[in-house]
Design a protein around this motif. Structure first.
Motif, PDB file in Angstrom:
ATOM      1  N   PHE A  95      -1.892   9.826  -0.865  1.00 18.05           N
ATOM      2  CA  PHE A  95      -1.923   8.443  -1.332  1.00 18.05           C
ATOM      3  C   PHE A  95      -0.574   7.765  -1.067  1.00 18.05           C
ATOM      4  O   PHE A  95      -0.519   6.597  -0.676  1.00 18.05           O
ATOM      5  N   CYS A  96       0.519   8.508  -1.255  1.00 20.75           N
ATOM      6  CA  CYS A  96       1.847   7.973  -0.930  1.00 20.75           C
ATOM      7  C   CYS A  96       1.945   7.668   0.567  1.00 20.75           C
ATOM      8  O   CYS A  96       2.493   6.630   0.959  1.00 20.75           O
ATOM      9  N   ALA A  97       1.431   8.569   1.392  1.00 19.32           N
ATOM     10  CA  ALA A  97       1.457   8.349   2.844  1.00 19.32           C
ATOM     11  C   ALA A  97       0.616   7.120   3.224  1.00 19.32           C
ATOM     12  O   ALA A  97       0.995   6.360   4.126  1.00 19.32           O
ATOM     13  N   MET A  98      -0.496   6.931   2.541  1.00 20.62           N
ATOM     14  CA  MET A  98      -1.310   5.737   2.789  1.00 20.62           C
ATOM     15  C   MET A  98      -0.526   4.478   2.433  1.00 20.62           C
ATOM     16  O   MET A  98      -0.631   3.455   3.125  1.00 20.62           O
ATOM     17  N   GLY A  99       0.270   4.541   1.376  1.00 24.86           N
ATOM     18  CA  GLY A  99       1.099   3.404   0.990  1.00 24.86           C
ATOM     19  C   GLY A  99       2.133   3.076   2.050  1.00 24.86           C
ATOM     20  O   GLY A  99       2.347   1.904   2.392  1.00 24.86           O
ATOM     21  N   VAL A 100       2.783   4.109   2.588  1.00 28.18           N
ATOM     22  CA  VAL A 100       3.756   3.888   3.662  1.00 28.18           C
ATOM     23  C   VAL A 100       3.066   3.289   4.884  1.00 28.18           C
ATOM     24  O   VAL A 100       3.586   2.371   5.523  1.00 28.18           O
ATOM     25  N   TRP A 101       1.870   3.790   5.191  1.00 25.95           N
ATOM     26  CA  TRP A 101       1.112   3.236   6.315  1.00 25.95           C
ATOM     27  C   TRP A 101       0.763   1.763   6.080  1.00 25.95           C
ATOM     28  O   TRP A 101       0.838   0.948   7.001  1.00 25.95           O
ATOM     29  N   MET A 102       0.411   1.423   4.855  1.00 19.33           N
ATOM     30  CA  MET A 102       0.088   0.018   4.555  1.00 19.33           C
ATOM     31  C   MET A 102       1.301  -0.886   4.772  1.00 19.33           C
ATOM     32  O   MET A 102       1.157  -2.042   5.165  1.00 19.33           O
ATOM     33  N   ILE A 103       2.489  -0.365   4.524  1.00 21.67           N
ATOM     34  CA  ILE A 103       3.709  -1.159   4.715  1.00 21.67           C
ATOM     35  C   ILE A 103       3.945  -1.454   6.190  1.00 21.67           C
ATOM     36  O   ILE A 103       4.298  -2.578   6.557  1.00 21.67           O
ATOM     37  N   VAL A 104       3.737  -0.482   7.070  1.00 23.28           N
ATOM     38  CA  VAL A 104       4.019  -0.677   8.497  1.00 23.28           C
ATOM     39  C   VAL A 104       2.822  -1.199   9.284  1.00 23.28           C
ATOM     40  O   VAL A 104       2.968  -1.620  10.429  1.00 23.28           O
ATOM     41  N   ALA A 105       1.644  -1.192   8.690  1.00 23.37           N
ATOM     42  CA  ALA A 105       0.423  -1.581   9.405  1.00 23.37           C
ATOM     43  C   ALA A 105       0.414  -2.999   9.971  1.00 23.37           C
ATOM     44  O   ALA A 105      -0.139  -3.211  11.045  1.00 23.37           O
ATOM     45  N   PRO A 106       0.997  -4.000   9.307  1.00 22.47           N
ATOM     46  CA  PRO A 106       0.939  -5.345   9.899  1.00 22.47           C
ATOM     47  C   PRO A 106       1.548  -5.417  11.294  1.00 22.47           C
ATOM     48  O   PRO A 106       1.071  -6.170  12.140  1.00 22.47           O
ATOM     49  N   TRP A 107       2.577  -4.634  11.552  1.00 22.25           N
ATOM     50  CA  TRP A 107       3.221  -4.669  12.862  1.00 22.25           C
ATOM     51  C   TRP A 107       2.512  -3.773  13.873  1.00 22.25           C
ATOM     52  O   TRP A 107       2.611  -4.006  15.072  1.00 22.25           O
ATOM     53  N   ILE A 108       1.818  -2.746  13.400  1.00 23.51           N
ATOM     54  CA  ILE A 108       1.146  -1.824  14.314  1.00 23.51           C
ATOM     55  C   ILE A 108      -0.283  -2.276  14.600  1.00 23.51           C
ATOM     56  O   ILE A 108      -0.724  -2.289  15.743  1.00 23.51           O
ATOM     57  N   VAL A 109      -1.006  -2.644  13.549  1.00 23.66           N
ATOM     58  CA  VAL A 109      -2.416  -3.032  13.691  1.00 23.66           C
ATOM     59  C   VAL A 109      -2.552  -4.525  13.967  1.00 23.66           C
ATOM     60  O   VAL A 109      -3.389  -4.938  14.763  1.00 23.66           O
ATOM     61  N   ILE A 122       3.076  -5.164   2.257  1.00 25.93           N
ATOM     62  CA  ILE A 122       4.241  -4.482   1.694  1.00 25.93           C
ATOM     63  C   ILE A 122       4.047  -4.256   0.195  1.00 25.93           C
ATOM     64  O   ILE A 122       4.334  -3.172  -0.323  1.00 25.93           O
ATOM     65  N   ILE A 123       3.534  -5.245  -0.497  1.00 23.14           N
ATOM     66  CA  ILE A 123       3.303  -5.104  -1.943  1.00 23.14           C
ATOM     67  C   ILE A 123       2.225  -4.057  -2.222  1.00 23.14           C
ATOM     68  O   ILE A 123       2.390  -3.187  -3.087  1.00 23.14           O
ATOM     69  N   ILE A 124       1.124  -4.117  -1.471  1.00 26.02           N
ATOM     70  CA  ILE A 124       0.064  -3.116  -1.641  1.00 26.02           C
ATOM     71  C   ILE A 124       0.617  -1.720  -1.350  1.00 26.02           C
ATOM     72  O   ILE A 124       0.387  -0.770  -2.097  1.00 26.02           O
ATOM     73  N   GLY A 125       1.360  -1.585  -0.252  1.00 25.05           N
ATOM     74  CA  GLY A 125       1.918  -0.282   0.118  1.00 25.05           C
ATOM     75  C   GLY A 125       2.912   0.233  -0.897  1.00 25.05           C
ATOM     76  O   GLY A 125       2.902   1.423  -1.244  1.00 25.05           O
ATOM     77  N   ALA A 126       3.787  -0.649  -1.387  1.00 28.45           N
ATOM     78  CA  ALA A 126       4.778  -0.217  -2.381  1.00 28.45           C
ATOM     79  C   ALA A 126       4.103   0.230  -3.674  1.00 28.45           C
ATOM     80  O   ALA A 126       4.495   1.242  -4.267  1.00 28.45           O
ATOM     81  N   LEU A 127       3.074  -0.496  -4.099  1.00 26.19           N
ATOM     82  CA  LEU A 127       2.344  -0.084  -5.307  1.00 26.19           C
ATOM     83  C   LEU A 127       1.623   1.239  -5.089  1.00 26.19           C
ATOM     84  O   LEU A 127       1.566   2.081  -5.991  1.00 26.19           O
ATOM     85  N   ALA A 128       1.082   1.436  -3.887  1.00 30.36           N
ATOM     86  CA  ALA A 128       0.407   2.705  -3.589  1.00 30.36           C
ATOM     87  C   ALA A 128       1.395   3.861  -3.610  1.00 30.36           C
ATOM     88  O   ALA A 128       1.095   4.932  -4.159  1.00 30.36           O
ATOM     89  N   VAL A 129       2.577   3.665  -3.040  1.00 28.02           N
ATOM     90  CA  VAL A 129       3.594   4.725  -3.069  1.00 28.02           C
ATOM     91  C   VAL A 129       4.018   5.002  -4.510  1.00 28.02           C
ATOM     92  O   VAL A 129       4.110   6.164  -4.927  1.00 28.02           O
ATOM     93  N   LEU A 130       4.250   3.965  -5.277  1.00 26.72           N
ATOM     94  CA  LEU A 130       4.666   4.126  -6.669  1.00 26.72           C
ATOM     95  C   LEU A 130       3.610   4.861  -7.496  1.00 26.72           C
ATOM     96  O   LEU A 130       3.918   5.826  -8.211  1.00 26.72           O
ATOM     97  N   LEU A 131       2.357   4.424  -7.384  1.00 26.72           N
ATOM     98  CA  LEU A 131       1.279   5.083  -8.139  1.00 26.72           C
ATOM     99  C   LEU A 131       1.053   6.508  -7.647  1.00 26.72           C
ATOM    100  O   LEU A 131       0.764   7.412  -8.435  1.00 26.72           O
ATOM    101  N   GLY A 132       1.178   6.728  -6.346  1.00 22.00           N
ATOM    102  CA  GLY A 132       1.032   8.081  -5.804  1.00 22.00           C
ATOM    103  C   GLY A 132       2.119   9.009  -6.308  1.00 22.00           C
ATOM    104  O   GLY A 132       1.859  10.164  -6.647  1.00 22.00           O
ATOM    105  N   LEU A 133       3.370   8.514  -6.351  1.00 23.97           N
ATOM    106  CA  LEU A 133       4.464   9.326  -6.896  1.00 23.97           C
ATOM    107  C   LEU A 133       4.259   9.612  -8.374  1.00 23.97           C
ATOM    108  O   LEU A 133       4.536  10.719  -8.852  1.00 23.97           O
ATOM    109  N   LEU A 134       3.756   8.620  -9.108  1.00 25.48           N
ATOM    110  CA  LEU A 134       3.480   8.820 -10.531  1.00 25.48           C
ATOM    111  C   LEU A 134       2.402   9.882 -10.722  1.00 25.48           C
ATOM    112  O   LEU A 134       2.542  10.774 -11.566  1.00 25.48           O
ATOM    113  N   CYS A 135       1.342   9.808  -9.932  1.00 24.04           N
ATOM    114  CA  CYS A 135       0.277  10.823 -10.011  1.00 24.04           C
ATOM    115  C   CYS A 135       0.808  12.201  -9.637  1.00 24.04           C
ATOM    116  O   CYS A 135       0.540  13.181 -10.327  1.00 24.04           O
TER     117      CYS A 135
END
Length: 146
Positions: A95-109, A122-135
């Protein structure tokens, strides 16, 4: 008439009391991050709907499809976290990796995305990384050491 009133007595004399206590503790084990399941599901829901909320489905069709798929995947992770937490919290790092991917996706996809689309991901990705780290942190803390 027979006495059918239930009696509420002490069950400490029950022959299976220790087994019942162990089973009850096992059922409740791993539920330390139950409060994270809802925000993860809502994040997935917003991620899937964000192309229509921010109106970039026509300007960024590839990124809109990408966010829809990623939002569905995040929502499914949240449902898995709720249904089988002891098995699914190992995927917190994914889930953390998905968050990082969401951050870079606008430039790649995406194709020259504007600032609103970039900030959204970036906001979606940062929240995903944060929630993933919490989990992941809470699951690691609640996992008994052998």
């Amino acid at each position: 008439m027979a006495n059918v009133q239930p009696t509420r007595g002490d069950i400490s004399a029950h022959p299976d009391v220790s087994e019942m206590r162990e089973r009850y503790a096992r059922m409740l084990g791993g539920r330390d991050v139950a409060l994270v399941d809802g925000p993860v599901f809502l994040l997935g829901l917003y991620c899937a709907a964000s192309p229509w909320i921010l109106h970039y489905t026509t300007s960024q069709p590839a990124l809109a499809t990408h966010n829809l798929i990623m939002g569905i995947a995040i929502g499914l992770l949240a449902l898995g976290f709720t249904r089988a937490p002891e098995r699914m919290y190992g995927l917190s790092w994914a889930f953390c990796a998905m968050g990082v991917w969401m951050i870079v996706a606008p430039w790649i996809v995406g194709a020259s995305p504007d600032m609103g689309v970039i900030l959204n991901n970036i906001i979606i990705g940062a929240l995903a990384v944060l929630l993933g780290l919490l989990c992941a942190g809470t699951a690691a803390k609640s996992t008994p050491m052998p």
